[in-house]
Design an enzyme around this catalytic site. Structure first.
Site, mmCIF file in Angstrom:
data_model
loop_
_atom_site.group_PDB
_atom_site.id
_atom_site.type_symbol
_atom_site.label_atom_id
_atom_site.label_comp_id
_atom_site.label_asym_id
_atom_site.label_seq_id
_atom_site.Cartn_x
_atom_site.Cartn_y
_atom_site.Cartn_z
ATOM 1 N N ARG A 88 -44.143 -15.045 -45.482
ATOM 2 C CA ARG A 88 -43.539 -17.196 -46.306
ATOM 3 C C ARG A 88 -43.224 -17.912 -44.985
ATOM 4 O O ARG A 88 -42.535 -18.990 -45.123
ATOM 5 C CB ARG A 88 -41.710 -16.412 -46.505
ATOM 6 C CG ARG A 88 -41.382 -15.204 -47.108
ATOM 7 C CD ARG A 88 -41.821 -15.230 -48.556
ATOM 8 N NE ARG A 88 -41.771 -14.240 -49.437
ATOM 9 C CZ ARG A 88 -42.628 -12.625 -48.920
ATOM 10 N NH1 ARG A 88 -43.981 -13.118 -48.993
ATOM 11 N NH2 ARG A 88 -42.255 -11.766 -50.079
ATOM 12 N N SER A 98 -34.140 -15.104 -53.542
ATOM 13 C CA SER A 98 -33.688 -14.069 -52.555
ATOM 14 C C SER A 98 -33.559 -15.300 -51.388
ATOM 15 O O SER A 98 -34.384 -15.925 -51.478
ATOM 16 C CB SER A 98 -34.896 -13.410 -51.372
ATOM 17 O OG SER A 98 -35.612 -12.508 -52.453
ATOM 18 N N GLU A 151 -34.475 -18.695 -46.336
ATOM 19 C CA GLU A 151 -35.869 -19.022 -47.754
ATOM 20 C C GLU A 151 -36.141 -20.380 -48.380
ATOM 21 O O GLU A 151 -37.178 -21.153 -47.555
ATOM 22 C CB GLU A 151 -36.143 -17.302 -48.448
ATOM 23 C CG GLU A 151 -37.458 -17.749 -48.477
ATOM 24 C CD GLU A 151 -37.932 -16.588 -49.394
ATOM 25 O OE1 GLU A 151 -39.046 -16.283 -50.579
ATOM 26 O OE2 GLU A 151 -37.438 -15.415 -49.231
#
Length: 335
Positions: free
Chosen positions: A160, A238, A329
């Site tokens: 990520r 998320s 995130e």
């Protein structure tokens, strides 16, 4: 190129928070995108680039400069490779690959946002991530004031994460090239929940269309398919990444997966839920989704400050109870 001055960031983001924009510039292709960025840089104007608005927490005070809305579209095929413009809708691209029997991104179905954002975040889900298929990223370098092409190695992909994310003020994504695999069957299914849904074993393929349908079904069940009529989709997906820790710091009872170099990846959803923030936990106009504890959602009138304060309490509680630090995130944008 279209210019407007009557727009709020809340109107352009899936979390629906954020104040007024001084000047919204909507661009239709890479040439206009580079021109808009250069104009802002030369004038010393604060600049915010926005695609689908699905991975940012926009500031309540708004943006005191130019917001460039990237709406470039287009897919060009060269053999098993696709060259895709940065503003092209991501899920439309995935649907295109499945319809044209090109495997490699089928498990990334149903993710909102634009194609140009995917290499920045190294978007991933259900056992796939875009770093597995990206072969080149054409960018405009705001420091060098020139266009160039980055190789995957130069992108510095990680979980990520990427070099593009670590230096967001420098690189503007113009187009992304993906190397895919021709055929009607998917790449090996590497995620247990998806494999069970498909009725295949880990490491086995499945028909591309079946994988796409299964992934969208799983995401919809978690409120993670964008739908204006679905309150639980008023989120950034998320909100926390799965933390990667040394193996000796694994939390008893928490699902974990090997992450290499003596480390394990922990389930952020488990940590959030067992810290007391289960599905449907609310604090005023913000809280966890009623369908998935890892997604934070907002209600009408919510502010970025409320959302980030709630996220901060989740992070602090998880750290206090389990000794693990969660990381957001989505990007919290500051003017």
């Amino acid at each position: 190129m279209q210019v407007r001055r009557d727009v709020r960031l809340a109107d352009l983001t899936t979390l629906a928070v954020g104040g007024p924009i001084e000047r919204l510039v909507e661009v239709a292709d890479a040439t206009e995108l580079v021109a808009a960025v250069r104009e802002a840089d030369e004038a010393g104007t604060p600049l915010l680039l926005l695609g689908g608005g699905s991975n940012i927490v926009a500031p309540d005070e708004g943006w005191p400069g130019d917001v460039v809305l990237v709406r470039s579209r287009g897919i060009e095929r060269d053999g098993d490779s696709l060259v895709v413009q940065a503003g092209h809708d991501w899920d439309e691209l995935v649907a295109h690959t499945v319809a044209n029997e090109l495997a490699g991104m089928e498990a990334l179905s149903g993710i909102p946002g634009s194609t140009g954002a995917t290499p920045i975040q190294n978007v991933g889900a259900y056992g796939q991530e875009v770093a597995q298929t990206i072969t080149a990223v054409r960018i405009y370098d705001r420091v060098e004031k020139a266009e160039r092409v980055l190789t995957p190695a130069e992108c510095g992909f990680a979980y990520r994460d990427s070099r593009l994310k670590r230096d967001p003020a420098r690189f503007v994504v113009l187009e992304v090239t993906f190397g895919l695999h021709a055929g009607r069957m998917s790449r090996p299914v590497g995620y247990a929940e998806l494999a069970r849904t498909l009725g295949v074993g880990i490491g086995e393929p499945a028909p591309l269309a079946d994988v796409r349908e299964a992934v969208i079904g799983l995401r919809r069940g978690k409120g993670m398919v964008w739908d204006p009529a679905e309150p639980d989709s008023r989120s950034a997906g998320s909100f926390f990444t799965n933390p990667i820790v040394p193996s000796h710091q694994a939390v008893e009872g928490c699902p974990s997966w090997p992450a290499g170099d003596g480390r394990v990846k922990l389930s952020a959803a488990w940590l959030v839920q067992h810290a007391g923030f289960g599905r449907g936990t609310r604090d005023g106009r913000v809280g966890t989704s009623s369908k998935h504890s890892l997604a934070l959602t907002t209600e009408e009138g919510a502010t970025a400050a409320e959302l980030l304060a709630f996220a901060g309490r989740v992070i602090a509680t998880v750290e206090e109870q389990f000794g693990v630090t969660l990381e957001r995130e989505p990007t919290a944008v500051r003017p």
